[in-house]
Design a protein around this motif. Structure first.
Motif, mmCIF file in Angstrom:
data_model
loop_
_atom_site.group_PDB
_atom_site.id
_atom_site.type_symbol
_atom_site.label_atom_id
_atom_site.label_comp_id
_atom_site.label_asym_id
_atom_site.label_seq_id
_atom_site.Cartn_x
_atom_site.Cartn_y
_atom_site.Cartn_z
ATOM 1 N N GLY A 257 0.897 -1.185 -0.111
ATOM 2 C CA GLY A 257 -0.007 0.038 -0.058
ATOM 3 C C GLY A 257 0.920 1.238 0.107
ATOM 4 N N ILE A 258 1.957 1.328 -0.482
ATOM 5 C CA ILE A 258 2.867 2.348 -0.233
ATOM 6 C C ILE A 258 3.253 2.749 -1.696
ATOM 7 C CG2 ILE A 258 3.493 1.994 1.965
ATOM 8 C CD1 ILE A 258 6.057 0.879 1.235
ATOM 9 N N GLY A 259 2.998 2.116 -2.816
ATOM 10 C CA GLY A 259 3.840 2.109 -4.205
ATOM 11 C C GLY A 259 3.353 3.371 -5.016
ATOM 12 N N GLY A 260 1.983 3.679 -4.666
ATOM 13 C CA GLY A 260 1.464 4.780 -5.407
ATOM 14 C C GLY A 260 0.751 4.339 -6.831
ATOM 15 N N MET A 261 1.030 3.050 -7.189
ATOM 16 C CA MET A 261 0.773 2.549 -8.800
ATOM 17 C C MET A 261 -1.009 2.624 -8.786
ATOM 18 S SD MET A 261 2.935 1.881 -10.849
ATOM 19 C CE MET A 261 2.412 0.999 -11.939
ATOM 20 N N THR A 262 -1.715 2.260 -7.797
ATOM 21 C CA THR A 262 -2.908 2.075 -7.835
ATOM 22 C C THR A 262 -3.585 3.220 -8.155
ATOM 23 O OG1 THR A 262 -3.034 0.272 -6.214
ATOM 24 C CG2 THR A 262 -4.966 1.383 -6.776
ATOM 25 N N GLY A 263 -3.149 4.450 -7.449
ATOM 26 C CA GLY A 263 -3.778 5.854 -7.628
ATOM 27 C C GLY A 263 -3.361 6.165 -9.223
ATOM 28 N N GLY A 264 -2.337 6.111 -9.512
ATOM 29 C CA GLY A 264 -1.986 6.366 -10.980
ATOM 30 C C GLY A 264 -2.826 5.452 -11.998
ATOM 31 N N GLU A 265 -3.139 4.322 -11.564
ATOM 32 C CA GLU A 265 -3.936 3.227 -12.475
ATOM 33 C C GLU A 265 -5.443 3.799 -12.482
ATOM 34 O OE1 GLU A 265 -5.387 -1.280 -12.941
ATOM 35 O OE2 GLU A 265 -4.189 -0.806 -11.306
ATOM 36 N N LEU A 266 -5.950 4.071 -11.316
ATOM 37 C CA LEU A 266 -7.267 4.723 -11.191
ATOM 38 C C LEU A 266 -7.475 5.886 -12.098
ATOM 39 C CD1 LEU A 266 -8.007 3.871 -7.530
ATOM 40 C CD2 LEU A 266 -9.013 2.618 -9.670
ATOM 41 N N GLN A 267 -6.450 6.895 -11.969
ATOM 42 C CA GLN A 267 -6.488 8.439 -12.714
ATOM 43 C C GLN A 267 -6.499 7.889 -14.273
ATOM 44 O OE1 GLN A 267 -3.565 11.086 -11.385
ATOM 45 N NE2 GLN A 267 -3.562 11.773 -13.578
ATOM 46 N N ALA A 268 -5.654 7.105 -14.511
ATOM 47 C CA ALA A 268 -5.587 6.800 -16.168
ATOM 48 C C ALA A 268 -6.907 6.183 -16.588
ATOM 49 C CB ALA A 268 -4.248 6.027 -16.172
ATOM 50 N N THR A 269 -7.394 5.293 -15.791
ATOM 51 C CA THR A 269 -8.692 4.638 -16.323
ATOM 52 C C THR A 269 -9.859 5.559 -16.450
ATOM 53 O OG1 THR A 269 -7.794 2.574 -15.222
ATOM 54 C CG2 THR A 269 -10.329 2.726 -15.823
ATOM 55 N N ALA A 270 -9.801 6.436 -15.436
ATOM 56 C CA ALA A 270 -10.884 7.369 -15.304
ATOM 57 C C ALA A 270 -10.743 8.313 -16.787
ATOM 58 C CB ALA A 270 -11.000 8.480 -14.205
ATOM 59 N N GLU A 271 -9.336 8.841 -17.166
ATOM 60 C CA GLU A 271 -9.235 9.567 -18.114
ATOM 61 C C GLU A 271 -9.471 9.112 -19.450
ATOM 62 O OE1 GLU A 271 -5.521 12.032 -17.685
ATOM 63 O OE2 GLU A 271 -5.719 11.958 -15.868
ATOM 64 N N LEU A 272 -8.939 7.658 -19.504
ATOM 65 C CA LEU A 272 -9.400 6.849 -20.553
ATOM 66 C C LEU A 272 -10.626 6.666 -20.906
ATOM 67 C CD1 LEU A 272 -6.753 4.004 -20.243
ATOM 68 C CD2 LEU A 272 -6.773 5.822 -22.215
ATOM 69 N N ASP A 273 -11.500 6.504 -19.928
ATOM 70 C CA ASP A 273 -13.152 6.487 -20.086
ATOM 71 C C ASP A 273 -13.650 7.693 -20.585
ATOM 72 O OD1 ASP A 273 -12.879 3.759 -18.917
ATOM 73 O OD2 ASP A 273 -13.548 4.405 -17.119
ATOM 74 N N LYS A 274 -12.991 8.906 -20.245
ATOM 75 C CA LYS A 274 -13.509 10.143 -20.561
ATOM 76 C C LYS A 274 -12.970 10.431 -22.102
ATOM 77 C CE LYS A 274 -12.999 15.226 -19.721
ATOM 78 N NZ LYS A 274 -12.328 15.947 -18.884
ATOM 79 N N PHE A 275 -11.848 10.004 -22.356
ATOM 80 C CA PHE A 275 -11.342 10.109 -23.829
ATOM 81 C C PHE A 275 -12.316 9.556 -24.791
ATOM 82 C CE2 PHE A 275 -8.118 8.953 -26.926
ATOM 83 C CZ PHE A 275 -8.232 10.144 -27.744
ATOM 84 N N LEU A 276 -12.667 8.205 -24.215
ATOM 85 C CA LEU A 276 -13.194 7.182 -25.197
ATOM 86 C C LEU A 276 -14.720 7.844 -25.445
ATOM 87 C CD1 LEU A 276 -12.113 3.831 -24.146
ATOM 88 C CD2 LEU A 276 -11.821 4.846 -26.214
ATOM 89 N N THR A 277 -15.281 8.378 -24.332
ATOM 90 C CA THR A 277 -16.546 9.087 -24.806
ATOM 91 C C THR A 277 -16.598 10.198 -25.462
ATOM 92 O OG1 THR A 277 -17.145 8.476 -22.358
ATOM 93 C CG2 THR A 277 -18.412 10.028 -23.330
ATOM 94 N N GLU A 278 -15.413 10.926 -25.619
ATOM 95 C CA GLU A 278 -15.220 12.049 -26.527
ATOM 96 C C GLU A 278 -15.133 11.799 -27.789
ATOM 97 O OE1 GLU A 278 -11.833 14.360 -24.758
ATOM 98 O OE2 GLU A 278 -12.768 14.537 -23.107
ATOM 99 N N LEU A 279 -14.250 10.586 -27.818
ATOM 100 C CA LEU A 279 -14.027 10.114 -29.235
ATOM 101 C C LEU A 279 -15.489 9.616 -29.878
ATOM 102 C CD1 LEU A 279 -10.865 7.793 -29.103
ATOM 103 C CD2 LEU A 279 -11.255 9.811 -30.179
ATOM 104 N N LYS A 280 -16.362 9.013 -29.078
ATOM 105 C CA LYS A 280 -17.521 8.657 -29.903
ATOM 106 C C LYS A 280 -18.225 9.855 -30.526
ATOM 107 C CE LYS A 280 -18.051 4.855 -26.599
ATOM 108 N NZ LYS A 280 -19.146 4.194 -25.646
ATOM 109 N N THR A 281 -18.289 11.073 -29.995
ATOM 110 C CA THR A 281 -18.680 12.320 -30.426
ATOM 111 C C THR A 281 -17.974 12.794 -31.497
ATOM 112 O OG1 THR A 281 -17.600 13.822 -28.965
ATOM 113 C CG2 THR A 281 -19.436 12.626 -28.060
ATOM 114 N N LEU A 282 -17.123 12.387 -32.064
ATOM 115 C CA LEU A 282 -16.149 12.896 -33.145
ATOM 116 C C LEU A 282 -16.847 12.579 -34.429
ATOM 117 C CD1 LEU A 282 -12.508 12.764 -32.071
ATOM 118 C CD2 LEU A 282 -14.081 14.723 -31.948
#
Length: 148
Positions: free
Chosen positions: A123-148
């Motif tokens: 619980g001291i590595g920080g990877m989980t926080g980065g993974e959660l952040q990246a996943t949320a940003e990817l989900d948002k990006f994929l939603t944006e792509l659908k509107t292009l």
């Protein structure tokens, strides 16, 4: 009355479609690199371990892979002079993972030291926080792509 297209009509359409595909791939890879770098920065800033050698933090990085080839990467710059082994481990890990994705576009974020999973499980590595952040940003990006 029929309309006869120019002789090079099909070639012009194919070229236009190819150019649009290239532009789309470029836009996607650039955005994926931004997402990856954001995750890397989060991981490097939010770990709770004592960074004695700099190896683990230096092994954290990302790459965007298109059809098995690394197109862009974070560079794995050592954060300390003693962090060079970590930097090399991260680079090697990304290259090995990239070869496992021979088709499509992939974002890879890694901590390349062999003990990274152990540190994360504690619980001291920080990877989980980065993974959660990246996943949320990817989900948002994929939603944006659908509107292009």
């Amino acid at each position: 009355m029929g309309i006869t297209p120019p002789k090079d009509f099909e070639k012009r359409v194919e070229e236009q479609l190819r150019q649009q595909a290239e532009n789309t791939i470029k836009m996607v890879t650039e955005r994926l690199m931004e997402i990856g770098m954001s995750a890397v920065n989060t991981i490097r800033a939010n770990h709770a371990y004592k960074d004695q050698t700099g190896n683990l933090t230096s092994s954290v990085g990302c790459a965007v892979v298109v059809n098995g080839q690394i197109i862009q990467g974070s560079g794995f710059v050592p954060i300390k002079p003693t962090g060079e082994p970590g930097s090399k481990a991260g680079q090697s890990f990304v290259r090995n993972l990239a070869s496992q994705f021979p088709q499509g576009i992939t974002l890879i974020v890694v901590a390349g030291m062999n003990y990274a999973a152990y540190v994360e499980r504690r619980g001291i590595g920080g990877m989980t926080g980065g993974e959660l952040q990246a996943t949320a940003e990817l989900d948002k990006f994929l939603t944006e792509l659908k509107t292009l």
